[in-house]
Design a protein around this motif. Structure first.
Motif, PDB file in Angstrom:
ATOM      1  N   GLN A   1       0.738  -1.327   0.014  1.00 42.45           N
ATOM      2  CA  GLN A   1      -0.078  -0.013  -0.044  1.00 42.45           C
ATOM      3  C   GLN A   1       0.846   1.380   0.168  1.00 42.45           C
ATOM      4  O   GLN A   1       0.568   2.123  -0.711  1.00 42.45           O
ATOM      5  N   ALA A   2       1.860   1.117   0.906  1.00 47.05           N
ATOM      6  CA  ALA A   2       2.855   2.433   0.725  1.00 47.05           C
ATOM      7  C   ALA A   2       3.351   2.723  -0.578  1.00 47.05           C
ATOM      8  O   ALA A   2       3.567   3.743  -0.951  1.00 47.05           O
ATOM      9  N   LEU A   3       3.745   1.555  -0.827  1.00 50.48           N
ATOM     10  CA  LEU A   3       4.673   1.877  -2.270  1.00 50.48           C
ATOM     11  C   LEU A   3       3.649   2.113  -3.456  1.00 50.48           C
ATOM     12  O   LEU A   3       4.138   2.850  -4.355  1.00 50.48           O
ATOM     13  N   GLN A   4       2.631   1.715  -3.279  1.00 48.73           N
ATOM     14  CA  GLN A   4       1.576   2.317  -4.298  1.00 48.73           C
ATOM     15  C   GLN A   4       1.417   3.632  -4.183  1.00 48.73           C
ATOM     16  O   GLN A   4       1.243   4.294  -5.414  1.00 48.73           O
ATOM     17  N   LYS A   5       1.304   4.179  -3.041  1.00 47.57           N
ATOM     18  CA  LYS A   5       0.985   5.516  -2.938  1.00 47.57           C
ATOM     19  C   LYS A   5       2.213   6.236  -3.344  1.00 47.57           C
ATOM     20  O   LYS A   5       2.377   7.232  -3.908  1.00 47.57           O
ATOM     21  N   VAL A   6       3.652   5.907  -3.079  1.00 45.38           N
ATOM     22  CA  VAL A   6       4.816   6.251  -3.582  1.00 45.38           C
ATOM     23  C   VAL A   6       4.994   6.451  -5.298  1.00 45.38           C
ATOM     24  O   VAL A   6       4.893   7.192  -5.679  1.00 45.38           O
TER      25      VAL A   6
ATOM     26  N   LYS B   1      10.868  20.739   0.293  1.00 42.51           N
ATOM     27  CA  LYS B   1       9.740  21.065   1.122  1.00 42.51           C
ATOM     28  C   LYS B   1       9.251  19.586   1.452  1.00 42.51           C
ATOM     29  O   LYS B   1       8.963  18.810   0.591  1.00 42.51           O
ATOM     30  N   ALA B   2       8.854  19.422   2.604  1.00 48.43           N
ATOM     31  CA  ALA B   2       8.321  18.121   3.241  1.00 48.43           C
ATOM     32  C   ALA B   2       7.147  17.581   2.237  1.00 48.43           C
ATOM     33  O   ALA B   2       7.069  16.448   1.846  1.00 48.43           O
ATOM     34  N   GLU B   3       6.215  18.563   1.861  1.00 47.51           N
ATOM     35  CA  GLU B   3       4.977  17.872   1.306  1.00 47.51           C
ATOM     36  C   GLU B   3       5.537  17.519  -0.250  1.00 47.51           C
ATOM     37  O   GLU B   3       4.449  16.950  -0.882  1.00 47.51           O
ATOM     38  N   LEU B   4       6.576  18.008  -0.697  1.00 47.37           N
ATOM     39  CA  LEU B   4       6.930  17.438  -2.142  1.00 47.37           C
ATOM     40  C   LEU B   4       8.002  16.236  -2.009  1.00 47.37           C
ATOM     41  O   LEU B   4       8.403  15.809  -3.194  1.00 47.37           O
ATOM     42  N   THR B   5       8.138  15.673  -0.693  1.00 45.01           N
ATOM     43  CA  THR B   5       9.222  14.929  -0.559  1.00 45.01           C
ATOM     44  C   THR B   5       8.863  13.522  -0.226  1.00 45.01           C
ATOM     45  O   THR B   5       7.806  13.357   0.575  1.00 45.01           O
ATOM     46  N   ILE B   6       9.272  12.595  -0.815  1.00 45.78           N
ATOM     47  CA  ILE B   6       9.184  11.219  -0.589  1.00 45.78           C
ATOM     48  C   ILE B   6      10.673  10.792  -0.067  1.00 45.78           C
ATOM     49  O   ILE B   6      11.501  10.951  -0.670  1.00 45.78           O
TER      50      ILE B   6
ATOM     51  N   ASP C   1      15.782   4.913   8.030  1.00 46.21           N
ATOM     52  CA  ASP C   1      15.684   3.640   8.664  1.00 46.21           C
ATOM     53  C   ASP C   1      14.599   2.649   8.416  1.00 46.21           C
ATOM     54  O   ASP C   1      14.863   1.579   7.665  1.00 46.21           O
ATOM     55  N   THR C   2      13.604   2.722   8.989  1.00 45.17           N
ATOM     56  CA  THR C   2      12.397   1.811   8.823  1.00 45.17           C
ATOM     57  C   THR C   2      11.106   2.226   8.379  1.00 45.17           C
ATOM     58  O   THR C   2      10.100   1.988   8.697  1.00 45.17           O
ATOM     59  N   GLU C   3      11.329   3.401   7.610  1.00 46.56           N
ATOM     60  CA  GLU C   3      10.179   4.412   7.198  1.00 46.56           C
ATOM     61  C   GLU C   3      10.177   4.856   5.914  1.00 46.56           C
ATOM     62  O   GLU C   3      11.324   5.340   5.367  1.00 46.56           O
ATOM     63  N   ILE C   4       8.851   5.096   5.378  1.00 42.81           N
ATOM     64  CA  ILE C   4       8.945   5.908   4.176  1.00 42.81           C
ATOM     65  C   ILE C   4       8.082   7.257   4.661  1.00 42.81           C
ATOM     66  O   ILE C   4       6.824   6.834   5.075  1.00 42.81           O
ATOM     67  N   LYS C   5       8.390   8.240   3.952  1.00 40.15           N
ATOM     68  CA  LYS C   5       7.643   9.497   4.544  1.00 40.15           C
ATOM     69  C   LYS C   5       7.137  10.223   2.985  1.00 40.15           C
ATOM     70  O   LYS C   5       7.855  10.077   2.365  1.00 40.15           O
ATOM     71  N   LEU C   6       5.699  10.256   3.168  1.00 35.09           N
ATOM     72  CA  LEU C   6       5.323  10.832   2.021  1.00 35.09           C
ATOM     73  C   LEU C   6       4.613  12.215   2.439  1.00 35.09           C
ATOM     74  O   LEU C   6       3.563  12.110   3.130  1.00 35.09           O
ATOM     75  N   GLY C   7       5.345  13.273   2.338  1.00 39.43           N
ATOM     76  CA  GLY C   7       4.744  14.551   3.086  1.00 39.43           C
ATOM     77  C   GLY C   7       4.764  14.306   4.555  1.00 39.43           C
ATOM     78  O   GLY C   7       5.904  14.083   5.147  1.00 39.43           O
ATOM     79  N   ASN C   8       3.573  14.475   4.982  1.00 39.57           N
ATOM     80  CA  ASN C   8       3.380  14.341   6.366  1.00 39.57           C
ATOM     81  C   ASN C   8       3.059  13.091   6.698  1.00 39.57           C
ATOM     82  O   ASN C   8       2.926  12.609   8.013  1.00 39.57           O
TER      83      ASN C   8
END
Ligand SMILES: Cc1ncc(C[n+]2csc(CCOP(=O)(O)OP(=O)(O)O)c2C)c(N)n1
Ligand SMILES: Cc1ncc(C[n+]2csc(CCOP(=O)(O)OP(=O)(O)O)c2C)c(N)n1
Lengths: 579, 579
Positions: free
Chosen positions: A198-203, A301-306, A310-317
């Motif tokens: 699911q996370a990858l899909q969003k990515v 900018k956080a909102e434009l960043t993936i 360590d053990t996380e993917i961040k997509l914006g917030n």
């Protein structure tokens, strides 16, 4: 019947399995018997001049080799090294700090032995180390020792951060079960879950929609062990890619879409426009400290960043936890459909770091910061490991274009000066060992190059003797600009506290035991430098070579330092005008 | 209206009032503006090569001057120095460690600035220092700053132990109330109570009844500020008096009833018999660590001992609390009725340390540990400060008879090698300042003498450059015995880990910036040594002088080291015999 082995043998076998070929450190009363087991385990012992230097060396070794180790003695030794351990923690070097401690009987009886505070309290140093290590263990019981050792070593490699092991001197030869040694220690595999998909899909949704995507590679990528995968992403997408200071030298900079360090507000307007105009930044291994982010100005900018950390993917917030970076980036790479991504054509015009040629300077002109680093970059060869110590060298060398497989270390976050000389000793040793194991980019030979200011050199200068003793292949460029120029940039341009003692730097190799034919040279003009850089003895000889480069004490490389020193000079002029 | 003053001015005025004439340290981004105020306060700034060395130097300075100070920068600087602070804690040197920290805004916002762990946690380094200091303060509010500073400084002088002060860079110039500065900081007077008289009465009962009383002076006497009083007790009673290692050099050893160090089971049978046969030991400033007590063998029996420590008198197992040593010893001295005490006549025959003459050695014989130290003692002059670094030098030099007002520092408890070179820099500076203030035994001139092994020298060698830069009057005898001989004594006689890199030691002064005419010399035979010791250039010149003395790597001075190395050699022979 359980096969047994001595505790010290267990420890060193494990380290050897993990790839530790050399251990740095200093002997002391509580670790001598432990040291008896190092060389018999097939591990080279490097006795350093002092423990801080040994810690720095183990860190440099770890950053090249993947893991390193340090042995010190209780109290005096371990505390001398603690600043190095703190640096390894901050910048994620996997250093195993092993401390030889007093016998359990002494500890239990609160004996007032030497290297204590004469008050019976033995736990202080362990407590202090808990602040600077990711895991600690105090060995007390041979039954649990193998599991304790394995646990902290695994933490060390998972997090690529230092750990701390206390070995009481009376346990060194204790029998412990050997059986776990037959299972190699490793980082546990990620357990794939639907949440990952699911996370990858969003990515991918974001990736495929992006109109002006870029890549920013940061230095924790090394600790996360994703450098190869990231390299592939950069090659496959052909997207404009920058690194941070921390990551420079991890990627192949000769690729046409790799543009060196993104310098935030210090970068060219063109680069800033493109970077800020992008609608997606894929960021690997972020580490956004002030120094590494040009005072936070290079952080996307956080909102434009993936970002992959360590053990996380961040997509914006949005944060997707428990997706280890290695697993996440591998999945990303595997599932990425290149046909769906933005393809830059024509490729935008974006600056790439370039060497400076000697034809652009006057041979009798004084050597200056503006061109030195670009000129020096001509000297670099594939496979070199380059250290640019905190100071003008560390800032200046960031702009050097790097050949393939060239690593570069410059100030990132800990910035403890004096670090880089011993670290280069450790790195050069790791480099030599990797070459010997045919695991160094198919190279048969490579150098370590240290670019260092006079002030930093004075901090840990004696470790030159270990470079000499170990006959390491190292070229040292000493920037003699009469003191702490980087501090003059920050404050106190003409204050005496920014001066250092005036040494005869080129005498130090001989004082520290170098062979008579050790190459040393001085460069004051561009002409001097040009001649030195092609001198056969510098280029082809092995072992230590040292060049002293004289520069003005109020000269700084372009970027933050130049801006600061100009501001100081202006303030001085204003003050003079008011007087 | 309250008069105000800048925070930094307040701090340095207080230090100056307490007698701090010089501050050691290293600049860094977070302390630069603080450093602007040092010299204007009339305090000399000594920039050292690194922070560990600066810490050691501040400790050496404090042990001669009474108090010293150190300024480092947040994280990297303070952690580099922490081992020195630990040593000062253990052996009671009053060192004020001032750390320049990031602005309060950065701290409160958990900014990811350099010298942090990139995780927003700013309190780690203060917590680590709480383990090694007697009091700590983090300045945050200008209203309470003067009281906070005063509190920790008072703790520093009361306990003669290090303290820790954090000064955020944005507070350096803050206005604080000045008024408390007009009241000098001091150690509070003891409040006399009837309990004190009762305790003293018990003391005198034992003292007057004693048939064979002796005195043992230990090194915490300096921290307790009772050295003068103790000297008077020794002179008045004329009782046989020994010191511990820690106290050697505090008492006037030329007095006929002062017998040097009591060496426990390593002492002459005669001394042991007398010591053990005594029915009362008056002990001042006890500090019974293993090294300082010859593995606990020189500790007098508790039931026969009256001891004066921090704020207690101990009489056998009875403890009388809250009688500060200074007060207690002063009362003791005042009330002691000499007519009632044991008077030794004839005075017993007891060994006193004596110099060795060159007539007792062959001029072409190799220099050996058995006689070196007794011979070197001829070189000493009243007012000298002598450092015998941990190693054969530190053990060997304990037997040297000392002229009046000669201080001697040898391994006591912390035993961090590398300490003594920078410490001798600090001590030599304090010595010079005291001479300039006419507060140094009416002497116009005096030297600092450093006796140090090659291994220890390598730890902190660069600080020679500070000795040179400050033009300090220092004679350095380097014991070149090819490695860590003291460790060879303990374990690993022939192990490679006890080797050190082979330096050209006599080149180091030139490398570190010494003038061309700096005296250096080599001594391999007694004849060489004899010649060197009377060489005019060694004897009369000022500044740094350096003599390299070659000795066998398996030679150790009489006492514990010789015993251990002989045991090792025997074990080797047995092993060889079995093979
Ligand atoms: C252990 C430590 N102490 C102090 C500092 C503060 N500091 C940062 S850079 C620097 C001066 C470096 O001077 P130098 O190596 O001569 O380089 P330059 O800028 O003159 O080329 C100092 C003192 C530090 N970062 N680390
Ligand atoms: C900081 C520190 N590291 C290690 C030790 C352990 N140690 C104690 S003495 C010593 C060797 C000293 O050798 P050297 O100065 O050459 O003196 P020698 O005995 O050879 O005369 C060592 C390594 C220590 N005490 N302190």
């Amino acid at each position: 019947m359980t096969q047994t082995i001595k505790l010290a043998e267990y420890l060193f076998k494990r380290l050897k399995q993990l790839g530790v070929g050399s251990i740095h450190g200093v002997p002391g009363d509580y670790n001598l018997t432990l040291l008896d087991y190092v060389e018999p385990a097939g591990i080279h012992w490097v006795g350093n001049c002092n423990e801080l230097n040994a810690g720095y060396a183990a860190d440099g070794y770890a950053r090249i080799n993947g893991i390193g180790a340090l042995i010190t003695t209780f109290g005096v030794g371990e505390l001398s090294a603690i600043n190095a351990i703190a640096g390894a923690y901050t910048e994620r070097a996997a250093v195993v700090h092993i401390v030889g401690t007093p016998a359990r009987a002494s500890q239990d009886n609160r004996l007032l032995i030497h290297h204590t505070f004469n008050d019976g309290e033995y736990r202080r140093f362990g407590q202090m180390h808990a602040h600077v290590t990711i895991a600690q263990t105090s060995l007390r019981d041979p039954r649990t020792t193998p599991a304790q050792i394995d646990h902290v070593l695994q933490q060390c490699i998972i997090h690529s951060r230092p750990v701390y092991i206390e070995v009481p001197v009376d346990l060194v030869g204790a029998s412990v079960a050997e059986d776990s040694l037959s299972t190699p220690l490793q980082i546990p595999n990620a357990i794939h879950t639907p949440a990952h998909d699911q996370a990858l899909q969003k990515v991918f949704d974001r990736v495929y929609a992006a109109k002006q995507p870029i890549i920013l590679v940061d230095g924790e990528s090394r600790a996360l062990n994703i450098v190869e995968e990231v390299q592939q992403v950069v090659e496959a997408t052909k997207w404009p890619t920058w690194t941070t200071t921390f990551a420079k030298g991890l990627l192949d900079e000769t690729l046409p879409n790799v543009h060196g360090i993104y310098q935030g507000t210090f970068d060219s307007q063109e680069a800033q426009d493109f970077f800020n105009g992008s609608d997606l930044v894929i960021c690997f291994g972020p580490h956004f400290s002030s120094t590494n982010s040009y005072s936070y100005t290079s952080i996307p900018k956080a909102e434009l960043t993936i970002s992959f950390s360590d053990t996380e993917i961040k997509l914006g917030n949005e944060v997707f936890r428990d997706i280890p970076a290695k697993h996440a980036v591998a999945l990303f790479l595997k599932q990425l459909e290149l046909s769906k991504i933005k393809s830059y054509s024509p490729y935008p015009t974006l600056f790439r770091p370039a060497a400076v040629q000697f034809s652009s300077v006057h041979s009798d002109g004084a050597i200056s910061q503006d061109k030195l680093w670009g000129l020096l970059s001509n000297f670099l060869e594939p496979g070199d490991i380059v250290f640019g110590e905190t100071g003008t060298a560390g800032y200046g060398s960031r702009v050097m274009p790097l050949p393939k497989n060239t690593r570069l270390f410059t100030p990132v976050t800990w910035l403890s000066i004096g670090y880089m000389l011993p670290a280069s000793q450790g790195a050069a040793l790791a480099q030599r060992e990797l070459i010997a194991k045919s695991r160094y980019h198919d190279l048969k030979d490579a150098r370590t190059i240290l670019l260092i200011g006079d002030g930093s050199f004075q901090m840990t200068a004696q470790e030159l003797s270990t470079i000499i003793k170990e006959n390491l292949n190292l070229v040292l460029f000493l920037i003699n600009n009469d003191g702490y120029t980087i501090e003059r940039c920050i404050h106190g341009l003409n204050q005496g506290y920014n001066d250092v003692a005036r040494w005869n730097y080129l005498l130090t190799p001989a004082a520290f035991g170098a062979r008579d034919d050790t190459f040393t040279a001085t460069a004051k003009t561009w002409g001097d430098l040009e001649k030195v850089l092609v001198d056969e003895r510098l280029v082809t000889s092995k072992g230590l070579r040292m060049v002293e480069i004289f520069m003005d004490r109020e000269d700084a490389p372009a970027g933050p330092l130049l801006k600061m020193i100009n501001a100081q000079k202006e303030a001085e002029q204003r003050a003079a005008g008011n007087a």
